[in-house]
Design an enzyme around this catalytic site. Structure first.
Site, short mmCIF file in Angstrom:
data_model
loop_
_atom_site.label_atom_id
_atom_site.label_comp_id
_atom_site.label_asym_id
_atom_site.label_seq_id
_atom_site.Cartn_x
_atom_site.Cartn_y
_atom_site.Cartn_z
N HIS A 139 3.57 17.77 -24.97
CA HIS A 139 3.78 17.24 -26.29
C HIS A 139 4.27 18.35 -27.38
O HIS A 139 5.31 18.36 -27.91
CB HIS A 139 2.58 16.30 -26.67
CG HIS A 139 2.16 15.30 -25.95
ND1 HIS A 139 3.19 14.59 -25.08
CD2 HIS A 139 1.16 14.53 -25.40
CE1 HIS A 139 2.62 13.83 -24.60
NE2 HIS A 139 1.33 13.70 -24.74
N LYS A 155 9.62 9.32 -30.01
CA LYS A 155 9.25 8.87 -31.32
C LYS A 155 10.42 9.16 -32.47
O LYS A 155 11.34 9.98 -32.26
CB LYS A 155 8.07 9.68 -31.78
CG LYS A 155 6.75 9.22 -31.12
CD LYS A 155 5.60 10.10 -31.47
CE LYS A 155 4.23 9.67 -30.91
NZ LYS A 155 3.91 8.28 -31.39
N HIS A 179 6.28 10.88 -23.91
CA HIS A 179 6.71 9.79 -24.88
C HIS A 179 6.89 10.34 -26.21
O HIS A 179 7.22 9.53 -27.06
CB HIS A 179 5.32 8.59 -24.78
CG HIS A 179 4.10 9.08 -25.40
ND1 HIS A 179 3.29 9.84 -24.54
CD2 HIS A 179 3.66 9.07 -26.45
CE1 HIS A 179 2.05 10.09 -25.22
NE2 HIS A 179 2.55 9.42 -26.60
N LYS A 190 -6.87 10.87 -37.09
CA LYS A 190 -5.89 10.97 -36.19
C LYS A 190 -4.65 11.34 -37.13
O LYS A 190 -4.22 10.87 -38.18
CB LYS A 190 -5.79 9.60 -35.68
CG LYS A 190 -4.46 9.45 -34.63
CD LYS A 190 -4.36 8.14 -34.22
CE LYS A 190 -3.30 8.09 -33.23
NZ LYS A 190 -3.26 6.92 -32.44
N LYS A 212 3.84 12.04 -16.79
CA LYS A 212 3.00 13.13 -16.61
C LYS A 212 1.43 12.89 -16.20
O LYS A 212 1.27 11.72 -16.20
CB LYS A 212 3.00 13.92 -17.86
CG LYS A 212 1.87 13.32 -18.99
CD LYS A 212 1.65 14.17 -20.27
CE LYS A 212 0.83 13.82 -21.22
NZ LYS A 212 -0.50 13.91 -20.86
N ASP A 244 0.85 -1.15 0.02
CA ASP A 244 -0.10 -0.11 0.08
C ASP A 244 0.78 1.25 -0.02
O ASP A 244 1.61 1.63 0.97
CB ASP A 244 -1.04 -0.05 1.36
CG ASP A 244 -1.79 0.98 1.18
OD1 ASP A 244 -1.58 1.98 0.61
OD2 ASP A 244 -3.07 1.12 1.86
#
Length: 488
Positions: free
Chosen positions: A238, A180, A176, A343, A146, A91
């Site tokens: 980002h 890339k 992240h 997208k 984040k 915990d």
């Protein structure tokens, strides 16, 4: 040359049963295993408060891979990977329970890497528990996910608590997007090619667009997203990170300190957006019901659990000006939204038009050259230029053509990884280059807070846009009044 060897790790994942771990971390670690990039003696120790033993967590990992891995599970790789897994019930709010780590951590032969895959309110008790248990050494590291706060004040509070236990060089703050391939390729593109190095400023570039568009909506995250909004969820980290890579000066080398220093200079040079200019520099939007991929979708205020009086933005567009010599009078247009037409994450660099047009038979006004950097869904780089149309016609006609460098096509023998794989690997290897420094985070929040505060004082509500479109009409007007238009 013999491959460089790295010390194996005890990777301790706090929040081992959470969504982030199951969807991202376990998938990334499996792919690293598949590529033989994990050190042979590295172990993965899941920590959560749910009762269970090692076999329990192996089953959790197996189910996660079957559900979220978009490739067939290789049983030989799974066998290697599962042998690394173990589990501890702790915990995270109970200080005495951190003593259980002593039974499994081996810091004589491994580096302890603590991955905080939990909500930020748990960062403080985890740091206190690790400190009071006496298990930490100067070689230990911690990885933070984040959001690191929701404004400058809360970010400072979180970082202060972490700094009581970990030195800055032990802290790895993840975004992240920085893992890339195409974001990393910005360094090579800009600083290894004279064609761009010598033509990367206000003399040759007209403006730059950065778009992060999602076709999904809130996806069951209403409570989190509505308290956050698109500005803080996407732009603060980002988009500003992408912007710093595009705009920074050449670093002295590829060491973390050199790159961080140049990125911070960019953030400090961002022209403030305040109550005086927020309406002309920013656009907020909120999606209404519409169609995405020909399927009906609800509006933001119709999503499950929605507060119908919410004024949280699901879309934001911003004109950003950088007040330095390189980027004088070159606007950066940032755009991020949910329930968009499709997208797409991309950077478009528009070069200035030639001053005189001798090809008016083809174009009354010559279109600009463009450098298009695709981050997703298909990573790669395109250069749009003008070429002569083949033929023996007496008129010399030209048309737009593309030089296309698709990473998957050009580098067929290379494995293209996602952002998390690269960053998890670099954290285990102790390379801080692709992670964020505290000063970067705080400079970004300083600029974002000014916008957020200006919005709070404005009577304007987010402008509606139909799901499946490219955002509010006001977003188009943001560029139109500068004589420009969004790509696509």
């Amino acid at each position: 040359m013999k491959d460089k060897k790295f010390k194996p790790c005890d990777l301790v994942i706090y929040g081992a049963l959470g969504d982030l771990t199951r969807r991202k971390l376990l998938i990334s670690l499996y792919r690293l295993e598949n590529a033989n990039l994990l050190e042979p003696d590295t172990r993965i120790i899941g920590v959560d408060r749910h009762p269970g033993e090692g076999a329990f967590y192996i089953d959790v990992a197996h189910q996660s891979l079957k559900q979220f891995l978009n490739e067939k599970l290789d049983e030989a790789v799974w066998k290697r990977f599962s042998s690394r897994l173990s589990y501890l019930q702790i915990d995270l709010t109970q200080m005495e329970q951190y003593q259980r780590l002593h039974e499994v951590i081996d810091q004589q032969s491994r580096v302890m890497v603590n991955y905080f895959a939990v909500a930020p309110f748990l960062f403080k008790p985890i740091c206190q528990g690790l400190d009071q248990s006496g298990i930490l050494t100067p070689a230990a590291r911690m990885v933070m996910e984040k959001p690191i706060g929701h404004n400058l004040k809360s970010s400072i509070e979180i970082n202060d608590e972490v700094a009581k236990v970990f030195n800055e060089d032990q802290v790895y703050r993840i975004d992240h997007y920085l893992g890339k391939e195409t974001v990393l390729n910005l360094l090579a593109l800009r600083f290894a090619n004279s064609i761009f190095t010598n033509n990367w400023d206000h003399n040759t570039i007209d403006h730059i667009q950065i778009t992060v568009a999602e076709d999904i909506g809130i996806e069951g995250r209403w409570e989190y997203f509505d308290k956050t909004g698109q500005l803080r969820d996407m732009v603060q980290n980002h988009l500003l990170q992408i912007l710093t890579f595009i705009a920074m000066e050449p670093p002295a080398n590829l060491e973390a300190e050199s790159i961080h220093n140049e990125k911070i200079k960019v953030l400090k040079a961002l022209r403030p957006i305040t109550a005086k200019n927020v309406d002309e520099k920013t656009v907020r939007g909120q999606y209404s019901a519409g169609y995405v991929k020909r399927s009906p979708v609800p509006g933001y205020l119709e999503e499950e659990g929605a507060n119908v009086d919410s004024t949280t933005e699901s879309f934001v567009a911003i004109r950003v000006d950088i007040d330095n010599w390189r980027w004088a009078d070159v606007p950066f247009y940032l755009r991020a939204g949910k329930r968009m037409h499709n997208k797409r994450t991309e950077i478009v660099v528009y070069f200035k038009r030639v001053p005189h047009n001798i090809f008016k038979d083809s174009y009354l006004r010559l279109p600009p050259n463009k450098l298009v950097i695709h981050l997703q869904p298909n990573e790669g780089v395109e250069i749009e230029m003008l070429n002569k149309v083949p033929g023996i016609d007496e008129n010399l006609k030209i048309q737009k053509t593309k030089l296309d460098l698709s990473f998957s096509e050009e580098f067929k023998k290379s494995r293209i990884f996602g952002g998390y794989e690269k960053l998890v690997l670099e954290a285990m290897r102790g390379n801080p280059t692709l992670f964020l420094s505290r000063e970067e985070i705080e400079q970004a929040w300083t600029w974002i807070d000014s916008i957020q505060n200006a919005w709070a004082k404005s009577p304007e509500k987010p402008k509606p846009y139909q799901a499946g479109t490219w955002g509010p009409i006001a977003s188009d007007l943001l560029l139109d009044r500068d004589g420009r238009a969004w790509e696509g």
